[in-house]
Design an enzyme around this catalytic site. Structure first.
Site, mmCIF file in Angstrom:
data_model
loop_
_atom_site.group_PDB
_atom_site.id
_atom_site.type_symbol
_atom_site.label_atom_id
_atom_site.label_comp_id
_atom_site.label_asym_id
_atom_site.label_seq_id
_atom_site.Cartn_x
_atom_site.Cartn_y
_atom_site.Cartn_z
ATOM 1 N N CYS A 67 53.431 28.592 52.569
ATOM 2 C CA CYS A 67 52.290 27.769 52.160
ATOM 3 C C CYS A 67 51.517 27.592 53.163
ATOM 4 O O CYS A 67 51.776 27.097 54.357
ATOM 5 C CB CYS A 67 53.169 26.448 51.587
ATOM 6 S SG CYS A 67 52.292 24.721 51.948
ATOM 7 N N CYS A 70 50.653 24.122 54.502
ATOM 8 C CA CYS A 70 51.849 23.590 55.461
ATOM 9 C C CYS A 70 51.617 24.166 56.664
ATOM 10 O O CYS A 70 51.772 23.506 57.900
ATOM 11 C CB CYS A 70 53.182 24.100 54.900
ATOM 12 S SG CYS A 70 53.546 23.485 53.245
#
Ligand code: ZN
Length: 148
Positions: A67, A70
């Protein structure tokens, strides 16, 4: 007054006098530091126990290596952890390594921040935000801990 702090390394529930929270308390079982100014990567089991038992607010960053947002937020989260050392504990859970968290906490997307206080979820925030916003968001929780 003593509060419960679950060791993020071994899962031991420690009782720490509130006055000693700033004095680098250590886990009675494994000796790991209980109050750190850096995010700790935890397992699903330790997250569940700390979320249920901790006497100080717990801020969880649900993330995964694939991600991008993230990974972008990781240094922001670390910086917020440092700023709020002693006020709240910051932990990270890798949702790919611990997929059971998705169902348990109703995770629809990451990054996702969930704050726990008084044994329950008090709020959540979806999507990456900068350190200043994380601090603002998490500060409200520490103030509310007396109500929990
Ligand atoms: Zn320990």
């Amino acid at each position: 007054m003593a509060i419960t702090v679950v060791c993020l390394e071994c899962g031991q529930a420690n009782r720490i006098p509130e006055a000693k929270l700033d004095a680098e308390p250590k886990c009675a079982r494994c000796g790991a530091g209980l109050i750190k100014g850096t995010p700790t990567e935890v397992s699903f089991e330790i997250l569940s126990k700390a979320a249920r038992m901790d006497g100080i607010p717990l801020i969880v960053d649900f993330w995964a290596a694939w991600c991008g947002p993230c990974r972008m937020m990781a240094p922001e989260f670390a910086s917020a952890a440092k700023a709020l050392k002693g006020t709240a504990r910051f932990i990270k859970l890798d949702t790919e390594a611990h997929p059971q968290a998705g169902e348990r906490y109703g995770i629809r997307g990451i990054p996702l921040l969930i704050a726990f206080a008084g044994g329950r979820e008090v709020k959540r925030q979806s999507g990456a935000i900068p350190a200043s916003k994380i601090i603002e968001w998490a500060s409200g929780i520490s103030q509310a801990k007396g109500d929990a």
